[in-house]
Design a protein around this motif. Structure first.
Motif, short mmCIF file in Angstrom:
data_model
loop_
_atom_site.label_atom_id
_atom_site.label_comp_id
_atom_site.label_asym_id
_atom_site.label_seq_id
_atom_site.Cartn_x
_atom_site.Cartn_y
_atom_site.Cartn_z
N ARG A 232 4.29 20.50 73.98
CA ARG A 232 4.32 21.46 72.88
C ARG A 232 3.38 21.05 71.73
O ARG A 232 3.44 19.90 71.27
N TYR A 305 13.61 26.98 71.07
CA TYR A 305 13.83 27.03 72.51
C TYR A 305 15.07 26.21 72.91
O TYR A 305 15.74 26.52 73.87
N GLU B 144 6.09 32.75 66.43
CA GLU B 144 5.34 33.15 67.63
C GLU B 144 5.68 32.20 68.78
O GLU B 144 6.16 31.09 68.53
N PRO B 145 5.38 32.60 70.03
CA PRO B 145 5.80 31.75 71.15
C PRO B 145 5.27 30.32 71.05
O PRO B 145 5.95 29.38 71.44
N THR B 146 4.06 30.16 70.57
CA THR B 146 3.49 28.81 70.52
C THR B 146 3.32 28.32 69.08
O THR B 146 2.60 27.37 68.83
N ALA B 147 3.96 29.00 68.16
CA ALA B 147 3.84 28.58 66.75
C ALA B 147 5.10 28.97 65.99
O ALA B 147 5.28 30.13 65.62
N GLY B 148 5.98 27.99 65.79
CA GLY B 148 7.19 28.25 65.01
C GLY B 148 7.01 27.66 63.62
O GLY B 148 6.79 28.35 62.64
N THR B 149 7.03 26.34 63.59
CA THR B 149 6.86 25.63 62.33
C THR B 149 5.48 25.93 61.73
O THR B 149 5.34 26.07 60.51
N ASP B 150 4.48 26.06 62.59
CA ASP B 150 3.10 26.27 62.12
C ASP B 150 2.93 27.45 61.19
O ASP B 150 2.14 27.41 60.26
N ALA B 160 -2.90 26.29 63.95
CA ALA B 160 -1.85 26.86 64.81
C ALA B 160 -2.43 27.61 66.00
O ALA B 160 -3.52 28.16 65.94
N VAL B 180 8.44 35.90 68.84
CA VAL B 180 9.69 35.55 69.55
C VAL B 180 10.79 35.14 68.57
O VAL B 180 10.50 34.78 67.43
N PHE B 181 12.01 35.16 69.10
CA PHE B 181 13.22 34.74 68.36
C PHE B 181 13.39 35.53 67.07
O PHE B 181 13.78 34.97 66.04
N ILE B 436 17.67 24.83 62.58
CA ILE B 436 16.44 25.18 63.29
C ILE B 436 15.71 26.35 62.63
O ILE B 436 14.51 26.28 62.36
N THR B 440 12.33 24.21 60.89
CA THR B 440 13.25 23.14 61.27
C THR B 440 13.53 22.27 60.05
O THR B 440 12.77 22.29 59.08
#
Lengths: 344, 455
Positions: A232, A305, B144-150, B160, B180-181, B436, B440
């Motif tokens: 990740r 996740y 986003e799917p590959t960027a949460g904290t970013d 990001a 996402v989420f 979370i 986070t």
């Protein structure tokens, strides 16, 4: 590891992967979705009776840990079957099928005073309710902890004299069914066995197994998190490169290894000295604290996740929380430890 | 007088605070507590189920318009009121409560912009819907799917891996990608979506858009099966050549990160309140259990270890409450007040504001830009920094406390604590999510360091 033991562990792994792994998520829905099959039968096929006879707790614990690596619910299931079989052996009960152990009642047991039971043998008969009895929906026979003339005893009761209530939903280890049981009419037990020491022995057994399941499931959660951290990206870097993640992984790994060592050592001691309860409870308290924290951190590493059921990290957390309360939470277990220090 | 207000006399005679606490309690007792546990079980099997009957009841308590300014017809509350309501509702069920919480998060995205077109055209719909007993719900789509904290941190955003982007086209933008989420994402009437216009310069081009439900090219995908807070859906949002007209852009292009920071400054306090509410719920259950549980020598609550554990839990909940109240009041006084003071305050002016011709005037890009600049100048950068720091502090400290308190509550129940029928384990599952979402706790600690610790 000697050859025979290695063979048992390898067999367990193969068995778990083939027979149990495909059904883990479904069993995790219990009791909302009923069990597809009786894992008890599968466990007996694994040759539980042979393992029990050895009374080699280190090997038994390693088997429990191997199953729990995949699913602590199945690990706990297996552990409770073993505990039942050992009690049968100790009480010289010849009876086929799963034995379920009834300990809890409506009133708090006051384990800090060594445990006291409301259910009593009167005129050679017994009746009453036991709460949260693991494996009771599948049991063929029940070992009911009670009092007989002011002393602890085990009353062995056949299934058809017991009413098993609706299965209870648990936060974790949902594969291991649990329900309250009721002995409505006064029943004459198949056998009554004095159990002053046997009670502490049984509690120690459950503590030993629950800490083994918890350690194993927490270790696998941290390993999953560690793999995820290597895949990740965050802020252009793999998250494993951030100190926050490194600390969480390495500290938890270190603590869990210590925990596993402590559990295995106490298991070994338990094989040699059946009264080494203090060591077992010590490692149980340690495991309860460390495994829950490790699983919380594992979810945290996964971020959003980790909170979703697909990744099975949250399941490991739920399992660890459940196991940390079995048979007692850490406060009660610590007070019980004090009792053991004072009295034994 | 309500216990919370009595113990925080500096809140003064805040009528709205008193109202939300009372309304929250009534709603919780009438609609949340009788349904929470069955709903939680149902959602394990049917994650797509939405408890709209319960949510609709929020209209009669005016929960939907709580943070909407009075001149638009709302109750005119700020983060403090939202926080107090969240604590109250979450002590019943954080899943149901968070449907309102996620709505407030979406609304915050619209409100902090000060964008009059967004106010007149979308925010006012919430008030209208509430009057007609047809809830109009907002959501905020950030992760986003590959960027949460970013996507919640300036420094990280620049590097990001973004999936969603908006391409400028004639009269608007084409959105492509996924989020996402997203809490409320599958049910919201209006989604406030932030994304980059140029993915190679995300910080400079990050912008917000209102995406109404039913917009062509926009759909809700998978609804996640979560460990807790199940009543509030976390959904995937899919954008496929989704055209969004220019006027639906919130504020000006490139203001997205500032908007995210403002929203998080406003919302992390209430997330702290969500966590505090969960902790309180678990504590109240444990207290009830200990009071009623008999032992061979009396009651469980007579035992000293239980008394000390309950005292620890109570102390931690008070500390958490203080943290979120401080963060919420700071944002209220030094940020929200500054934004709102530039806007028409009386209902008469509000009437003009709601007229169609005025709304049409405010959709002009030039006006949006002038107005956004005016609003930005009213916000003191230092205060924003402090607010961001305090709200991040509240968020991570309250959520850490929630997890600890829930574990302590389970301990008091002992082996019975792990059983669904005793209700405490649900609080534990719900609590974990507060560590979370909204960044986070690690990110929130970093924000505190950067805003209030680093000299």
């Amino acid at each position: 590891m000697n050859g025979e033991k290695k063979l048992i562990i390898d067999m367990t792994e193969k068995f778990t992967k083939k027979e149990l792994l495909p059904y883990i998520s479904q069993f995790d829905m219990y009791p909302l979705i009923p069990h597809r099959f009786d894992p008890g039968e599968k466990f007996f096929e694994l040759g539980i009776n042979e393992i029990v006879k050895t009374e080699d707790f280190r090997t038994i614990v390693e088997v429990v840990m191997k199953i729990s690596e995949f699913c602590a619910g199945f690990g706990a299931f297996f552990a409770y079957i073993i505990a039942g079989e050992i009690l049968k052996m100790k009480c010289e009960m010849e009876f086929d099928g799963i034995a379920s152990i009834g300990i809890f009642e409506d009133e708090d047991l006051e384990i800090e005073r060594g445990g006291r039971f409301g259910m009593k043998i009167e005129d050679g008969k017994i009746k009453g309710t036991k709460k949260s009895v693991f494996l009771s929906p599948l049991a063929k026979i029940f070992a009911i902890f009670c009092e007989d003339s002011g002393k602890k005893a085990i009353a062995w009761i056949k299934r058809d004299e017991v009413e098993v209530k609706e299965s209870i939903g648990l936060i974790g280890i949902r594969a291991c069914p649990c329900a309250d049981i009721l002995i409505k009419n006064s029943v004459k037990p198949l056998k009554i066995v004095p159990a002053d020491e046997l009670f502490h022995y049984t509690i120690s057994l459950i503590c030993l197994f629950s800490s083994a399941c918890a350690c194993s499931t927490a270790l696998s959660a941290i390993e999953k998190a560690s793999s995820y951290a290597r895949e990740r990206y965050q802020g252009g870097n793999l998250i494993i490169e951030y100190d926050a993640i490194k600390l969480m992984i390495s500290q938890n790994r270190g603590l869990l290894e210590t925990c596993v060592g402590s559990v295995l050592k106490s298991a070994e001691k338990f094989s040699q000295d059946r009264k080494s309860w203090i060591d077992v409870i010590d490692s149980k308290i340690l495991a309860s604290e460390i495994t829950v924290n490790a699983c919380l951190d594992a979810i945290q590493i996964f971020g959003g996740y980790g909170y979703m059921r697909d990744y099975e990290v949250e399941k490991r957390f739920r399992d660890a929380v459940a196991l940390s309360h079995l048979p007692f939470d850490t406060s009660r277990a610590s007070l019980y430890l004090h009792f053991l220090h004072e009295h034994f | 007088m309500n216990e919370i207000l009595r113990e925080h006399p500096y809140l003064g005679r805040d009528e709205l605070a008193l109202y939300v606490l009372e309304a929250g309690r009534k709603f919780k007792e009438k609609y949340i507590i009788p349904n929470a546990h069955e709903l939680d079980k149902k959602l394990l099997l049917q994650p797509q189920y939405h408890p709209d009957e319960i949510v609709r009841k929020g209209c009669e308590f005016r929960f939907f318009s709580l943070p909407i300014p009075k001149f638009i017809g709302g109750l005119g509350g700020g983060p403090l009121h939202v926080s107090l309501l969240m604590e109250e509702l979450c002590s019943g069920c954080a899943g149901i409560a968070n449907i309102f919480g996620a709505h407030y998060l979406g609304l915050a995205g619209a409100l902090v912009s000060g964008d009059l077109y967004i106010y007149g055209n979308f925010v006012s719909e919430v008030v209208k819907g509430e009057r007609e007993n047809k809830p109009v719900i907002f959501s905020a789509a950030i992760t986003e799917p590959t960027a949460g904290t970013d996507v919640e941190e300036r420094e990280l955003l620049q590097r990001a891996k973004l999936v969603l982007s908006a391409k400028r086209v004639e009269n608007g933008y084409l959105l492509n990608g996924r989020k996402v989420f997203i809490s409320n994402g599958s049910i919201a009437d209006y989604n406030i979506v932030v994304c980059a216009i140029d993915k190679s310069r995300p910080l400079e081009t990050f912008s917000g858009f209102v995406v109404p439900k039913g917009t062509k090219g926009f759909s809700a995908g998978r609804i996640e099966l979560k460990m807790g807070q199940r009543a509030c859906h976390a959904a995937e949002l899919v954008f496929e050549d989704c055209f969004i007209p220019e006027e639906n852009r919130v504020g000006t292009e490139g203001d997205g990160m500032l908007a995210v920071e403002l929203v998080l400054s406003a919302s992390r306090g209430p997330v702290g309140a969500i966590a505090t509410g969960i902790a309180r719920g678990a504590y109240e259950k444990a207290l009830e259990f200990a009071t009623n549980k008999k032992t061979k020598s009396g009651r469980l609550i007579d035992k000293q270890w239980v008394q000390l554990t309950l005292a620890d839990m109570d102390a931690m909940i008070r500390m958490a409450r203080n943290a979120y109240i401080q963060a919420s009041i700071f944002f209220d006084r030094f940020i929200l007040n500054k934004i709102m003071r530039g806007l028409p305050q009386s209902r008469i002016l509000g009437g003009i504001f709601k007229s169609k011709s005025f709304i049409n005037l405010t959709k002009r890009d030039s006006l949006k830009r002038i107005w956004a600049e005016f609003i930005k100048r009213r916000i003191d950068g230092r205060n924003l920094y402090t607010s961001f720091g305090l709200s991040s502090f509240a968020k991570f400290s309250c959520s850490d406390i929630a997890v600890k308190v829930c574990l302590m509550a389970m301990r008091i129940l002992g082996a019975e604590g792990i059983e669904e029928r005793n209700f405490v384990e649900k609080y534990m599952r719900d609590a974990k999510l507060t560590q979370i979402y909204e960044g986070t706790n690690q990110l929130n600690r970093w924000t505190l360091f950067k805003t209030l610790v680093k000299k």
